[in-house]
Design a protein around this motif. Structure first.
Motif, PDB file in Angstrom:
ATOM      1  N   ARG A  16      23.689  37.742  37.156  1.00 20.97           N
ATOM      2  CA  ARG A  16      23.906  37.405  38.554  1.00 20.97           C
ATOM      3  C   ARG A  16      25.303  37.754  39.046  1.00 20.97           C
ATOM      4  O   ARG A  16      25.557  37.723  40.240  1.00 20.97           O
ATOM      5  CB  ARG A  16      23.685  35.901  38.775  1.00 20.97           C
ATOM      6  N   CYS A  17      26.212  38.073  38.144  1.00 20.06           N
ATOM      7  CA  CYS A  17      27.597  38.242  38.570  1.00 20.06           C
ATOM      8  C   CYS A  17      28.261  39.343  37.765  1.00 20.06           C
ATOM      9  O   CYS A  17      29.095  39.093  36.917  1.00 20.06           O
ATOM     10  CB  CYS A  17      28.324  36.910  38.392  1.00 20.06           C
ATOM     11  N   LEU A 284      37.628  42.101  44.914  1.00 21.00           N
ATOM     12  CA  LEU A 284      36.754  42.049  46.086  1.00 21.00           C
ATOM     13  C   LEU A 284      35.284  42.173  45.681  1.00 21.00           C
ATOM     14  O   LEU A 284      34.416  41.482  46.222  1.00 21.00           O
ATOM     15  CB  LEU A 284      37.128  43.157  47.062  1.00 21.00           C
ATOM     16  N   ARG A 285      35.010  43.064  44.736  1.00 28.17           N
ATOM     17  CA  ARG A 285      33.635  43.212  44.265  1.00 28.17           C
ATOM     18  C   ARG A 285      33.167  41.930  43.561  1.00 28.17           C
ATOM     19  O   ARG A 285      32.021  41.501  43.732  1.00 28.17           O
ATOM     20  CB  ARG A 285      33.529  44.405  43.309  1.00 28.17           C
ATOM     21  N   THR A 286      34.044  41.345  42.783  1.00 27.85           N
ATOM     22  CA  THR A 286      33.689  40.102  42.107  1.00 27.85           C
ATOM     23  C   THR A 286      33.432  38.992  43.115  1.00 27.85           C
ATOM     24  O   THR A 286      32.482  38.226  42.990  1.00 27.85           O
ATOM     25  CB  THR A 286      34.823  39.681  41.143  1.00 27.85           C
ATOM     26  N   PHE A 291      29.904  35.285  45.687  1.00 22.35           N
ATOM     27  CA  PHE A 291      29.352  34.854  46.975  1.00 22.35           C
ATOM     28  C   PHE A 291      27.824  34.897  46.941  1.00 22.35           C
ATOM     29  O   PHE A 291      27.142  33.994  47.441  1.00 22.35           O
ATOM     30  CB  PHE A 291      29.893  35.770  48.074  1.00 22.35           C
ATOM     31  N   GLY A 292      27.282  35.945  46.318  1.00 24.03           N
ATOM     32  CA  GLY A 292      25.831  36.083  46.231  1.00 24.03           C
ATOM     33  C   GLY A 292      25.158  35.015  45.406  1.00 24.03           C
ATOM     34  O   GLY A 292      23.959  34.754  45.579  1.00 24.03           O
ATOM     35  N   THR A 293      25.908  34.364  44.509  1.00 25.34           N
ATOM     36  CA  THR A 293      25.300  33.310  43.690  1.00 25.34           C
ATOM     37  C   THR A 293      25.161  31.994  44.442  1.00 25.34           C
ATOM     38  O   THR A 293      24.392  31.122  44.027  1.00 25.34           O
ATOM     39  CB  THR A 293      26.124  33.056  42.406  1.00 25.34           C
ATOM     40  N   ALA A 299      23.134  24.139  48.149  1.00 24.56           N
ATOM     41  CA  ALA A 299      24.244  23.572  48.918  1.00 24.56           C
ATOM     42  C   ALA A 299      24.397  24.282  50.255  1.00 24.56           C
ATOM     43  O   ALA A 299      24.647  23.642  51.288  1.00 24.56           O
ATOM     44  CB  ALA A 299      25.541  23.676  48.111  1.00 24.56           C
ATOM     45  N   ASN A 300      24.233  25.594  50.266  1.00 26.53           N
ATOM     46  CA  ASN A 300      24.348  26.380  51.485  1.00 26.53           C
ATOM     47  C   ASN A 300      23.241  26.019  52.473  1.00 26.53           C
ATOM     48  O   ASN A 300      23.490  25.790  53.667  1.00 26.53           O
ATOM     49  CB  ASN A 300      24.313  27.868  51.140  1.00 26.53           C
TER      50      ASN A 300
END
Length: 311
Positions: A16-17, A284-286, A291-293, A299-300
């Motif tokens: 995922r990351c 920035l890529r990380t 952010f995608g996780t 929570a979002n």
């Protein structure tokens, strides 16, 4: 290295990351040194375990805040060899704590830590074994700093030598009134070896770091706040006034940064860590992948549902 190899496998299983995973894999899964550097992890563990005494105690609480206690009061909480091994094992447990959000590092019996137990130091005083101990503790403290938890060192009493270095392996430091942080290495004919000098420069800047190391300056809470080594001061005298123990005060201080779901707090720590340790483009890529996780996560979605519509 058994622990690092296990950590690598855990990271490889996560898809995922990507950049975050690659960061930790590239850094030997949090370790600075590996077998490719001539570091025999099992060998140094066995050498260190030959010098027992004290313990590193870990309490994981339902609040998501853990307490790591340096416990060797008869020697001002100095690290014995077995305690160094103990520390590494506790860090491994924290790395795999799914619901963790924060960590308080403190010492038993109203003092923080006086560094290394001199009995162990004398026994491994040859340069080869000293270097191996140095590498072992750099690995352990680097992994401590890279935990996906927001950490604070609660400095009560004295933090000397390696104990001062330990404080720099936390994200924050809060000092009790009357406490002292002192890098006494010069008085022992040494320089920091557990990564404390490199971390200190990043915390207080090179000029202040040179003053603290070159002058073996006693840093009290006021000076700590002034130079940025301390992030807050707690008053032990207030314990009887309904404020709570120093540890409770430290938990309250830390809770302002750990309030919220564990995945979100861990994501915050990850993006800050990547920003500190990676070149900008990779950071920035990380950040995008971390952010995608959380985007569209529980929570979002809950936050979106609870907020009123824009007017």
């Amino acid at each position: 290295m058994v622990v690092c190899a296990l950590r690598r496998q855990l990271l490889k299983s996560s898809s995922r990351c990507g950049p975050w995973t690659r960061l930790l894999q590239r850094q030997s899964s949090g370790c600075v040194y590996s077998s490719s550097d001539g570091f025999n992890h099992q060998e140094i563990r066995e050498k260190l375990q030959a010098f027992p005494g004290g313990s590193i105690d870990l309490l994981k609480q339902d609040s998501g805040i853990a307490v790591l206690t340096i416990n060797n009061p008869s020697r001002m909480n100095a690290f014995s060899g077995s305690m160094m091994v103990d520390l590494e094992e506790k860090v491994t447990q924290l790395e795999n704590w799914t619901y963790g959000k924060g960590l308080i590092v403190c010492g038993a019996a109203e003092t923080f830590c006086s560094g290394s137990d001199l009995n162990a130091v004398r026994a491994i005083s040859n340069p080869q074994d000293g270097m191996k101990m140095c590498m072992f503790m750099q690995n352990a403290l680097t992994r401590l700093l890279r935990l996906p938890l927001i950490s604070v060192a609660l400095v009560e009493g004295r933090a000397l030598g390696g104990g001062a270095e330990l404080t720099t392996a936390c994200d924050f430091r809060v000092m009790a009134s009357g406490s002292v942080v002192q890098f006494v290495h010069k008085h022992m004919g040494l320089v920091p070896g557990w990564g404390g000098a490199a971390r200190l420069v990043r915390i207080v800047g090179s000029q202040n770091a040179l003053k603290l190391l070159g002058g073996a300056v006693k840093v009290d809470p006021e000076l700590g706040l002034h130079i940025g080594l301390s992030d807050g001061v707690l008053d032990a005298q207030q314990e009887g006034e309904g404020v709570g123990t120093l540890r409770q005060q430290a938990e309250n201080w830390l809770s302002r940064y750990t309030k919220g779901p564990a995945p979100v707090i861990q994501a915050v720590k990850k993006v800050v860590l990547s920003g500190r340790e990676l070149p900008l483009s990779e950071a920035l890529r990380t950040e995008k992948d971390v952010f995608g996780t959380v985007w569209g996560g529980p929570a979002n979605l809950q936050a979106l549902a609870s907020k009123p519509k824009h007017k």
